[in-house]
Write a protein that holds these residues in place. Structure first.
Motif, PDB file in Angstrom:
ATOM      1  N   PRO A 138       6.610 -17.372  -3.921  1.00 55.73           N
ATOM      2  CA  PRO A 138       7.788 -17.610  -4.402  1.00 55.73           C
ATOM      3  C   PRO A 138       8.700 -17.644  -3.360  1.00 55.73           C
ATOM      4  N   LYS A 139       9.817 -18.709  -3.293  1.00 58.17           N
ATOM      5  CA  LYS A 139      11.015 -19.255  -2.388  1.00 58.17           C
ATOM      6  C   LYS A 139      11.623 -17.328  -2.171  1.00 58.17           C
ATOM      7  N   ASP A 140      12.029 -16.475  -2.828  1.00 59.05           N
ATOM      8  CA  ASP A 140      12.348 -15.524  -2.495  1.00 59.05           C
ATOM      9  C   ASP A 140      11.948 -14.341  -2.298  1.00 59.05           C
ATOM     10  N   LYS A 141      10.648 -15.014  -2.325  1.00 60.99           N
ATOM     11  CA  LYS A 141       9.742 -13.759  -1.333  1.00 60.99           C
ATOM     12  C   LYS A 141       9.323 -13.295   0.180  1.00 60.99           C
ATOM     13  N   THR A 142       9.749 -12.843   0.997  1.00 56.31           N
ATOM     14  CA  THR A 142       9.305 -12.325   2.064  1.00 56.31           C
ATOM     15  C   THR A 142       7.756 -12.160   2.502  1.00 56.31           C
ATOM     16  N   ALA A 143       6.796 -12.213   3.718  1.00 57.24           N
ATOM     17  CA  ALA A 143       5.723 -11.638   3.836  1.00 57.24           C
ATOM     18  C   ALA A 143       5.939 -10.597   4.090  1.00 57.24           C
ATOM     19  N   ALA A 144       6.990  -9.365   4.258  1.00 53.66           N
ATOM     20  CA  ALA A 144       7.749  -7.916   4.136  1.00 53.66           C
ATOM     21  C   ALA A 144       7.267  -7.710   2.506  1.00 53.66           C
ATOM     22  N   ASP A 145       8.014  -8.767   1.708  1.00 49.10           N
ATOM     23  CA  ASP A 145       7.716  -8.033   0.614  1.00 49.10           C
ATOM     24  C   ASP A 145       6.230  -8.286   0.151  1.00 49.10           C
ATOM     25  N   VAL A 146       4.851  -8.860   0.300  1.00 47.64           N
ATOM     26  CA  VAL A 146       3.953  -9.040  -0.572  1.00 47.64           C
ATOM     27  C   VAL A 146       2.933  -7.523   0.060  1.00 47.64           C
ATOM     28  N   VAL A 147       3.540  -7.382   1.603  1.00 46.39           N
ATOM     29  CA  VAL A 147       3.245  -6.141   2.342  1.00 46.39           C
ATOM     30  C   VAL A 147       3.117  -4.765   1.444  1.00 46.39           C
ATOM     31  N   ALA A 148       4.781  -5.414   1.448  1.00 45.46           N
ATOM     32  CA  ALA A 148       4.783  -3.685   0.303  1.00 45.46           C
ATOM     33  C   ALA A 148       4.185  -3.489  -0.416  1.00 45.46           C
ATOM     34  N   GLU A 149       3.509  -4.719  -1.335  1.00 48.15           N
ATOM     35  CA  GLU A 149       3.621  -4.762  -2.522  1.00 48.15           C
ATOM     36  C   GLU A 149       1.818  -3.887  -2.586  1.00 48.15           C
ATOM     37  N   LYS A 150       1.407  -5.176  -2.404  1.00 46.24           N
ATOM     38  CA  LYS A 150      -0.223  -4.644  -1.598  1.00 46.24           C
ATOM     39  C   LYS A 150      -0.082  -3.277  -1.024  1.00 46.24           C
ATOM     40  N   ASN A 151       1.089  -2.277  -0.248  1.00 47.28           N
ATOM     41  CA  ASN A 151       0.688  -1.106  -0.046  1.00 47.28           C
ATOM     42  C   ASN A 151       1.025  -0.675  -1.084  1.00 47.28           C
ATOM     43  N   GLY A 152       1.493  -1.203  -2.701  1.00 46.37           N
ATOM     44  CA  GLY A 152       1.807   0.239  -3.644  1.00 46.37           C
ATOM     45  C   GLY A 152       3.569  -0.223  -3.722  1.00 46.37           C
ATOM     46  N   GLY A 153       3.833  -1.344  -2.823  1.00 46.14           N
ATOM     47  CA  GLY A 153       6.436  -0.396  -2.353  1.00 46.14           C
ATOM     48  C   GLY A 153       5.989   0.496  -1.704  1.00 46.14           C
ATOM     49  N   GLY A 154       5.354   0.839  -1.013  1.00 41.49           N
ATOM     50  CA  GLY A 154       5.636   1.254  -0.267  1.00 41.49           C
ATOM     51  C   GLY A 154       6.740   1.190   0.880  1.00 41.49           C
ATOM     52  N   PRO A 155       7.079   1.384   2.149  1.00 42.02           N
ATOM     53  CA  PRO A 155       8.445   1.797   3.105  1.00 42.02           C
ATOM     54  C   PRO A 155       7.685  -0.441   3.733  1.00 42.02           C
ATOM     55  N   THR A 156       8.807  -0.850   3.672  1.00 43.28           N
ATOM     56  CA  THR A 156       8.755  -1.908   4.309  1.00 43.28           C
ATOM     57  C   THR A 156       8.314  -2.084   5.796  1.00 43.28           C
ATOM     58  N   PRO A 157       7.706  -2.355   6.484  1.00 44.43           N
ATOM     59  CA  PRO A 157       7.450  -2.198   8.033  1.00 44.43           C
ATOM     60  C   PRO A 157       8.876  -1.894   9.026  1.00 44.43           C
ATOM     61  N   ALA A 158       9.417  -2.631   8.259  1.00 46.51           N
ATOM     62  CA  ALA A 158      10.987  -2.201   9.205  1.00 46.51           C
ATOM     63  C   ALA A 158      10.898  -1.081   8.773  1.00 46.51           C
ATOM     64  N   ASP A 159      10.444  -0.284   7.876  1.00 44.72           N
ATOM     65  CA  ASP A 159      11.232   0.991   8.208  1.00 44.72           C
ATOM     66  C   ASP A 159      10.591   2.114   9.141  1.00 44.72           C
ATOM     67  N   ASP A 160       9.628   2.092   9.257  1.00 41.20           N
ATOM     68  CA  ASP A 160       8.717   2.590   9.984  1.00 41.20           C
ATOM     69  C   ASP A 160       9.061   3.241  11.380  1.00 41.20           C
TER      70      ASP A 160
END
Lengths: 150, 572
Positions: free
Chosen positions: B550-572
Motif C-alpha cells: 500500500p502506498k502509505d506503508k513503509t518497509a519498516a511498517d511491514v517488518v514491524a507487523e511481521k514481528n508482532g508490531g514490535g519496535p521498528t528497526p530505527a528504535d533499536d
C-alpha cells in the motif's frame, strides 16, 4: 503463461499449468521475502533470479553504449572519426551524442516492459490508489521516524 | 564533523576575499539592456509560478515533502525532467560542448544515461523503502543518527554547490533581459542574480513540494518549448537545418574548428570517462532526484515515470549539441573566432543558447522567450534542491536529532528558515563565481556519487552492509571528495596544485576513484564487524519483494507487523 485476469493478487489458490514438478511461479508463492537473503550476486528466489538476469544484462549493454564509443575512439581514432555519409556526423560524435542518450532511453523502455512481463508471469499486480482523497499522512513523519534514541 | 564545520567556515572566510574582486561578468556579443517584451514574458512566467505556489500552498509536512504520494506517471516524468533540467542543462551543456568539444559530450552522456542505472537498481526499491528523504533512508537503513547527519549535511552541501551554478545562470540571463538595474555597489550580473534568487526563495517558502510538483510540470512545458522552438527557428533562420536540427547539425560539425570535434581536444580520454562516470553515479545519488520517486503511488509508476523522465530529458539533451554547433558557428562568424586567444569567454559560453538565437537575428521577443526558459530551468531546479536541502535540515537533523518532539509547525518553520539560509549562502558565493555553470554543478555530482550512491546501492542490494561500514564509507567519501576540491582551489584562493592528483583525480570526475574506494571501505568494514540486526535485514528484503505494498506503508511498517508490531528497526 499465468491465467491471472482477476484483480485478486492475494488469492493463494490460483495456480498455473505446470509441467510435472513445481514451477518457478509456484515456488515463488511459498516464499516469504522477509526470510530471503538479499545479495545482488546471489538471487534467492525464482522471481529475483529472473529479475537479476534482466538487470545485469541491461547493465552490461548499458556499459557498452556509454563507454564503448569513447574507448573505441581512443583505440582506433582513424576509423571512429570518419564522416558518416548522408548525416555528415563524424562517427564518434554520432555514437556519443545521439546513440548514447538514445540507447539509454531504449534500454529503459526495454527494462520496464521486461519487468512488467516478469510481474505478469508471477501474477503481481500493483495496488492502484483509490480516487484522490485527502491523504491521511499528517502524523506520519513523527510516527515512523520519531522517538529515535541513541 | 569538525572537518566539515571547518570547511564551511573556511568557505565563508573565502567569500570575503572573493567579494573584493569586482570584475564584470559580461558575456561578449550578448545584447545587454532592458527589453520590454522579454521582461514581460519573464515577469509573467515568474508570476505564474508564484500563483501556482500560492494556490498549492501547504502547511502539512507530508504534502510539503512528498506531495501526499499522489503524483502520476507522465506528470511525475515531467516533474523529473523539470527538476533535472537546470541551468546546467539548459545553458551549461551547450556551453561546455561549444567550449570544450567532445569532452562536453561527457556531460550529455553522464546526465542522461545515469537514469538507466537509477531505474534498474534504485527507483522501485527506494519507493518500497518508503521514506521521506535521502538522509532518512541512510539513517533508518543503517540505524544511525550519525549516518543520518552525514547524509543530511551532504544533501545540504549538494544543494548549495549545485545552486551556485543555477544562480550564475539566472544572473547572466537576467542581465540580457532586464539590463543592469544600476544598484550601487553591485554589477549588473550581481544585481540580477540577487533579484532572481530572492524571487525563487519567496516562491519556494510559500509553496512546498506539492506546489513545486504541479509547478514543475508547467516549468517543464515552458522550458522544453522554449528550447526546442529556439533551436528549430535558429537552425531554420540561419540556414543550418529544416525540421530536425537534432540530426541536421551533423553536417555542420566538420566545418567548424577542429576543437569542436577532435575527440580529445578538450580533455583526455581518462578525463572524459572520469567525468561521465561521476555524473552517472552522481545522478543515482542525488537526493532531489530520488525524492521524486517517493511522490508516486506504486513501484510500477516509479519505474515508468523514471523512463518518461528520461524521455523528457532526452528531448533537451539531444538538442543541446545542435545549439552548441549553431552558436559556435554564428559566434565565430559574427563576434570573433570561438577558439584560440582570446576565444569565447566562459560567460559567453554560458549564454550560448540565448546568444545563438540573438546572433541568428531572431526577433527580440523570441530570444526573450528562450532566455525565459533558462530562468524557468534554474528556478525549477533550485526549488527541488532547496526542498531537499531544507528537509535534510528540518526533518533529518532538527526533528530527528535535535528536537524529537518537534511539532509540524516547528518543522515547517525550520524548513523555511533553512531555505532562506541556503538562499543567502548561494547568493554570497555566486557574486563572483569562478567556474562555468556545468563545472560547478559537476562538483555536486561527484559528491553525490562518492558519498551517497554507495550507501543507496549497498544499502538496498547487500543486506549485510551495516552501521560501521556505512559510517566508515561515508566519512572516507567526504574526505576523498574534499581532496581534489582543495587541490584545485575550488574552496580557497590558493590551490595545493598537486599535478598528479589533478590528472588522475580531477574534482569534476573524482567519482571514478572515489566510488570504488567507498564501496571497498564499506564492504570491508561491514565484513569485519557484526552483521546488522535481523529487522534491518528484513527491511532490505521487503524492498525486493514483488508483493505489492500500500502506498502509505513503509518497509519498516511491514517488518514491524511481521514481528508482532514490535519496535521498528530505527528504535533499536
Amino acid at each position: 503463461m499465468p491465467d491471472n485476469t482477476t484483480h485478486e493478487p492475494e488469492n493463494e489458490e490460483r495456480t498455473v499449468a505446470t509441467d510435472g514438478g513445481r514451477s518457478d511461479v509456484e515456488r515463488e508463492k511459498e516464499i516469504d521475502y522477509l526470510d530471503v537473503e538479499i545479495n545482488l550476486l546471489k538471487p534467492g528466489t525464482p522471481f529475483m533470479r529472473d529479475h537479476n538476469r534482466v538487470i545485469l544484462s541491461g547493465f552490461a549493454l548499458w556499459a557498452v553504449i556509454v563507454f564503448g564509443p569513447i574507448t573505441a575512439t581512443r583505440l582506433a581514432p582513424g576509423v571512429m572519426t570518419q564522416t558518416i555519409p548522408g548525416l555528415g556526423f563524424p562517427l564518434h560524435y554520432f555514437l556519443i551524442a545521439i546513440v548514447g542518450p538514445g540507447g539509454a532511453l531504449l534500454l529503459s523502455v526495454w527494462y520496464v516492459r521486461k519487468r512488467d512481463k516478469i510481474d505478469e508471469k508471477y501474477g503481481i499486480e500493483q495496488i492502484q490508489a483509490p480516487e484522490t482523497t485527502q491523504t491521511d499522512t499528517s502524523s506520519e513523519p513523527a510516527a515512523t521516524d520519531g522517538g529515535v534514541d541513541r | 564533523m569538525n572537518g566539515l564545520a571547518f570547511t564551511v567556515l573556511s568557505l565563508i572566510g573565502d567569500t570575503s576575499i572573493l567579494l573584493q574582486g569586482d570584475e564584470e561578468l559580461l558575456p561578449e556579443g550578448l545584447n545587454i539592456g532592458f527589453k520590454p517584451i522579454p521582461a514581460i514574458i519573464v515577469i509573467a512566467m515568474m508570476g505564474l509560478f508564484l500563483a501556482a505556489g500560492v494556490f498549492y500552498k501547504v502547511a502539512d509536512t507530508s504534502d510539503m515533502w512528498v506531495a501526499g504520494r499522489s503524483i502520476g506517471n507522465i506528470e511525475n516524468g515531467m516533474a523529473i525532467g523539470s527538476n533535472w533540467m537546470s541551468a546546467a542543462s539548459y545553458l551549461g551543456m551547450a556551453a561546455l560542448i561549444a567550449l570544450s568539444g567532445v569532452y562536453g559530450l561527457a556531460f550529455v552522456v553522464g546526465w542522461t544515461t545515469g537514469y538507466f542505472v537509477l531505474l534498474i537498481f534504485l527507483a522501485a526499491q527506494m519507493r518500497r523503502f518508503g521514506k521521506y528523504t535521502a538522509p532518512d533512508f541512510v539513517g533508518d537503513r543503517f540505524n544511525s543518527d550519525a549516518a543520518r547527519a552525514i547524509a543530511a549535511v551532504t544533501t545540504f552541501l549538494i544543494g548549495f554547490v549545485y545552486a551556485l551554478g543555477q544562480a550564475r545562470g539566472m544572473g547572466l540571463v537576467g542581465l540580457y533581459i532586464l539590463g543592469d538595474p544600476g544598484i550601487p555597489g553591485l554589477s549588473g550580473y550581481q544585481a540580477m542574480m540577487i533579484i532572481f534568487m530572492v524571487i525563487t526563495i519567496a516562491y519556494l517558502s510559500l509553496s512546498g513540494m506539492l506546489g513545486a510538483t504541479k509547478t514543475m510540470v508547467l516549468q517543464y512545458v515552458i522550458l522544453i518549448g522554449a528550447f526546442l522552438i529556439g533551436v528549430l527557428v535558429t537552425g531554420w533562420t540561419a540556414g543550418y537545418s529544416t525540421f530536425l536540427p537534432q540530426l541536421e547539425y551533423g553536417a555542420l560539425i566538420t566545418e567548424l574548428s577542429s576543437e569542436f570535434y577532435d575527440p580529445f581536444a578538450g580533455g583526455s580520454y581518462y578525463l572524459w570517462v572520469a567525468t561521465a562516470f561521476s555524473l552517472i553515479f552522481g545522478t543515482c545519488g542525488l537526493p532531489h532526484v530520488l525524492v521524486r520517486f517517493y511522490t508516486v503511488e506504486n513501484e510500477r509508476t516509479a519505474r515508468w515515470s523514471c523512463t518518461w523522465g528520461l524521455f523528457f530529458i532526452c528531448l533537451l539533451y539531444l538538442s543541446a549539441p545542435a545549439y552548441a554547433a549553431f552558436g559556435t558557428d554564428l559566434y565565430s562568424n559574427e563576434v570573433r573566432p570561438a577558439y584560440g586567444d582570446p576565444g569565447m569567454s566562459g560567460e559567453a559560453g554560458d549564454v550560448i543558447v540565448v546568444l545563438a538565437t540573438q546572433l541568428a537575428g531572431l526577433p527580440t521577443w523570441l530570444v526573450g522567450f528562450v532566455a525565459a526558459g533558462g530562468i524557468a530551468a534554474a528556478v525549477a531546479t533550485v526549488a527541488g534542491l532547496f526542498i531537499a536541502g531544507s528537509s535534510a535540515i528540518s526533518h533529518d537533523i532538527y526533528a530527528n536529532i535535535i528536537n524529537p518532539d518537534a511539532t509540524q509547525r516547528q518543522q515547517v518553520l525550520v524548513g523555511r528558515l533553512s531555505i532562506v539560509a541556503l538562499g543567502v549562502l548561494t547568493i554570497l558565493f555566486s557574486l563572483n563565481p569562478a567556474q562555468p555553470i556545468a563545472a560547478l554543478v559537476g562538483f555536486a555530482f561527484s559528491l553525490a556519487a562518492i558519498v551517497l550512491f554507495p550507501m543507496f546501492f549497498l544499502g538496498l542490494w547487500w543486506e549485510n552492509t551495516n552501521r560501521p561500514g556505512a559510517l566508515a564509507g561515508m566519512s572516507t567519501g567526504l574526505i576523498v571528495w574534499l581532496i581534489p576540491m582543495f587541490n584545485e582551489g575550488h574552496f580557497q584562493t590558493t590551490p595545493w596544485g598537486i599535478g598528479f592528483l589533478e590528472t588522475w583525480m580531477p574534482a569534476i570526475g573524482s567519482g571514478l576513484i572515489g566510488v570504488p574506494v567507498v564501496f571497498a571501505v564499506t564492504i570491508a568494514v561491514s565484513l569485519v564487524t557484526a552483521e546488522p540486526p535481523l529487522e534491518t535485514k528484513q527491511m532490505v528484503r521487503q524492498c525486493h519483494s514483488p508483493e505489492p505494498m500500500p502506498k502509505d506503508k513503509t518497509a519498516a511498517d511491514v517488518v514491524a507487523e511481521k514481528n508482532g508490531g514490535g519496535p521498528t528497526p530505527a528504535d533499536d
